[in-house]
Write an enzyme that holds these catalytic residues in place. Sequence first.
Site, PDB file in Angstrom:
ATOM      1  CB  ALA A   9      -0.890   0.157   0.737  1.00 61.56           C
ATOM      2  NE  ARG A  15      -3.745   5.281 -13.823  1.00 62.74           N
ATOM      3  CZ  ARG A  15      -4.307   4.346 -14.046  1.00 62.74           C
ATOM      4  NH1 ARG A  15      -5.364   3.782 -15.050  1.00 62.74           N
ATOM      5  NH2 ARG A  15      -4.020   2.786 -13.538  1.00 62.74           N
ATOM      6  CE  LYS A  22      -3.798   2.779  -5.586  1.00 64.59           C
ATOM      7  NZ  LYS A  22      -3.052   2.082  -6.751  1.00 64.59           N
ATOM      8  CD  GLN A  72       7.969   0.462  -1.761  1.00 67.45           C
ATOM      9  OE1 GLN A  72       7.186   0.351  -1.482  1.00 67.45           O
ATOM     10  NE2 GLN A  72       8.934  -0.600  -2.513  1.00 67.45           N
ATOM     11  CB  THR A  78       5.207  -5.400  -6.354  1.00 72.10           C
ATOM     12  OG1 THR A  78       5.649  -5.503  -8.190  1.00 72.10           O
ATOM     13  CG2 THR A  78       4.053  -4.257  -7.444  1.00 72.10           C
ATOM     14  CE  LYS A 347     -28.557  25.192  18.839  1.00 72.58           C
ATOM     15  NZ  LYS A 347     -27.038  25.209  19.582  1.00 72.58           N
ATOM     16  CG  ASN A 373     -50.301  21.968  17.540  1.00 71.60           C
ATOM     17  OD1 ASN A 373     -49.728  20.450  16.399  1.00 71.60           O
ATOM     18  ND2 ASN A 373     -50.175  23.221  17.337  1.00 71.60           N
ATOM     19  CB  ALA A 419     -51.395  33.807  16.511  1.00 68.91           C
TER      20      ALA A 419
HETATM   21  C1  UD1 Z   1       0.664  -5.385 -10.248  1.00 69.57           C
HETATM   22  C2  UD1 Z   1       1.427  -6.633 -11.053  1.00 69.57           C
HETATM   23  C3  UD1 Z   1      -0.063  -7.007 -11.800  1.00 69.57           C
HETATM   24  C4  UD1 Z   1      -1.092  -7.136 -11.590  1.00 69.57           C
HETATM   25  C5  UD1 Z   1      -1.373  -5.408 -11.174  1.00 69.57           C
HETATM   26  C6  UD1 Z   1      -3.466  -5.872 -10.756  1.00 69.57           C
HETATM   27  C7  UD1 Z   1       3.418  -6.418 -10.416  1.00 69.57           C
HETATM   28  C8  UD1 Z   1       4.961  -5.903 -11.515  1.00 69.57           C
HETATM   29  N1  UD1 Z   1       3.242  -6.074 -11.493  1.00 69.57           N
HETATM   30  O1  UD1 Z   1       0.729  -3.825 -11.378  1.00 69.57           O
HETATM   31  O2  UD1 Z   1       0.802  -8.284 -12.394  1.00 69.57           O
HETATM   32  O3  UD1 Z   1      -1.729  -7.248 -12.710  1.00 69.57           O
HETATM   33  O4  UD1 Z   1      -0.731  -5.267  -9.713  1.00 69.57           O
HETATM   34  O5  UD1 Z   1      -2.768  -6.459  -9.581  1.00 69.57           O
HETATM   35  O6  UD1 Z   1       3.815  -6.533  -9.435  1.00 69.57           O
HETATM   36  N2  UD1 Z   1       3.246  -0.728  -4.573  1.00 69.57           N
HETATM   37  C9  UD1 Z   1       4.333  -0.497  -3.272  1.00 69.57           C
HETATM   38  N3  UD1 Z   1       5.527  -0.137  -3.654  1.00 69.57           N
HETATM   39  C10 UD1 Z   1       6.146  -0.145  -4.885  1.00 69.57           C
HETATM   40  C11 UD1 Z   1       4.855  -0.775  -5.430  1.00 69.57           C
HETATM   41  C12 UD1 Z   1       3.720  -0.666  -5.925  1.00 69.57           C
HETATM   42  O7  UD1 Z   1       3.492  -1.034  -1.686  1.00 69.57           O
HETATM   43  O8  UD1 Z   1       6.873   0.441  -5.592  1.00 69.57           O
HETATM   44  C13 UD1 Z   1       1.870  -1.332  -4.103  1.00 69.57           C
HETATM   45  C14 UD1 Z   1       0.721  -0.278  -4.727  1.00 69.57           C
HETATM   46  O9  UD1 Z   1       0.457   0.739  -3.371  1.00 69.57           O
HETATM   47  C15 UD1 Z   1      -0.727  -1.098  -4.961  1.00 69.57           C
HETATM   48  C16 UD1 Z   1      -0.020  -2.836  -4.710  1.00 69.57           C
HETATM   49  O10 UD1 Z   1       1.340  -2.411  -4.908  1.00 69.57           O
HETATM   50  O11 UD1 Z   1      -1.393  -1.036  -3.739  1.00 69.57           O
HETATM   51  C17 UD1 Z   1       0.110  -2.514  -7.158  1.00 69.57           C
HETATM   52  O12 UD1 Z   1       0.981  -2.011  -7.185  1.00 69.57           O
HETATM   53  P1  UD1 Z   1       0.708  -0.804  -8.825  1.00 69.57           P
HETATM   54  O13 UD1 Z   1       1.510  -0.091  -9.362  1.00 69.57           O
HETATM   55  O14 UD1 Z   1      -1.184  -0.866  -8.984  1.00 69.57           O
HETATM   56  O15 UD1 Z   1       1.050  -2.316  -9.723  1.00 69.57           O
HETATM   57  P2  UD1 Z   1      -0.073  -2.476 -11.668  1.00 69.57           P
HETATM   58  O16 UD1 Z   1       1.727  -1.832 -12.060  1.00 69.57           O
HETATM   59  O17 UD1 Z   1      -0.775  -2.250 -11.851  1.00 69.57           O
HETATM   60 CA    CA Z   2      -2.234  -1.257  -9.886  1.00 67.57          CA
END
Ligand code: UD1
Ligand code: CA
Length: 458
Positions: A9, A15, A22, A72, A78, A347, A373, A419
Amino acid sequence: MAVRAIVLAAGKGTRMRSDVPKVLHLVAGRPIISWVIDAVTRAGAGEITVVVGHGAEAVVAVLPDGVRSVVQEQQLGTGHAAQVAFGTMGDTAEDTVLVVPGDSPLVTAESLRALLEAHGPGSPCTMVTTRMPDPTGYGRVLRKDGAVVAIVEERDTDAATVRIDEVAVSTYVFGGRLLGESLARLDSGNHQNEYYLTDVVGMLAAVGPVETVEVDHEETLGVNSHDQLANVDAVMRRRINAEWMRQGVWMQDPDRVYIDESVTLQPGARIYPGVHLEGATSIGADSQIGPDAFLLDTTVGRGARVWYSVLRGAEVGDDVDVGPYATLRPGTILHAGSKAGSFVEIKESEIGAGSKVPHLSYIGDATIGENSNIGAGTVTCNFDGFRKHRTVIGSRVFVGSDTMLVAPVELGDDSITGAGSVITKDVAPGALAVERSAQKEIAGYSERRARTAEAEGE
Ligand code: UD1
Ligand code: CA
């Protein structure tokens, strides 16, 4: 062998174009991350580590006690997020590690439990997959002779892999020892220069079979944009409404009913379109809410009727009538059988059983006894420009239309006001108070006026 979970997370959610992290955007009145934590907890995870980054402090603030968090600092992918979490989890060699994305609140505990059950003791990895009508943006599941061999990210697809509609959704179970070994071998040699958790799956597919559990794609929907947030919110609300209907709540048009996860309803409640029920709101049996009502932190008893109205922090008793077009602000208590009718604002006031405020009134900082009333247009003048003062109205009181009650003031039981009176002094029980100048009458005035006009015109 314990189940330990990692929730990803840290992402910014560019976006969303929002300062709110988010995973703190609300789905059915509850942060996205809270839905995820709840599902993971109910699936049986004994320990949960949430990887936070953007808006870390705010995200950590909504986590329940006992849930771990790790920051992080830089979002390097990821795989990197998993490394950061894994590095703080101590010895996981004998454990099962569940990884889920923090931005997908529709995942159910049942699906996560099915995933954990499908994961054999010696198995390196089991993952959730789904069939996406449009797989664009998702990692594609690459199989050879039926067996998973890798996950290919969108940007790394070729003409053949881009057409695969079976996708990975960042939801996996790993054996702890193998996960640790694979995370240590990750590199960022891809189009995004990121550490991909999906590469771990490719590595583990070489160790042993990677099993998959396919779920309905609706459960895997993530939130990356407001468009997706609205879509996910609609799915969640549909689920919530379906559950209340199963429990005996009537809804004329469930697509137009907005009930937060925190709300409770009793069987027999009747909900019309355009109703929003939020916060600590509860609705009693046989009460009719709507069309069009907004209720926040409000309790409604049995057999009440509330329509076209806004209620915040109010207590509405049994058989009470509210609206149309009433505003009940915090501290309003309407006892059984009372009424707050059209264009009435109340209130910090208690309206006794059977008492009625039927039209066009402002009641603030007042206590009203039973069966009184309050005439149309009555105002409790509770503010002298510096301080608020209370109005006390007894039982069986008849307040004439357009009475101004200049607080602090008290009307005794069975008293009456004429009244149009401006009441500045207490009225004794049973007395009539009239404050009004005597009516004057000038006979034949209209004719006299016409004659004067004629004379001046010539
Ligand atoms: C990732 C997956 C993809 C999958 C998609 C939807 C990878 C490389 N790709 O892509 O296969 O189909 O999710 O589930 O894993 N996050 C972190 N730290 C980071 C990057 C991301 O905590 O450095 C978290 C984000 O907050 C999010 C989740 O990981 O909750 C997924 O990250 P996101 O950037 O949405 O991954 P996608 O590129 O969409
Ligand atoms: Ca995603």
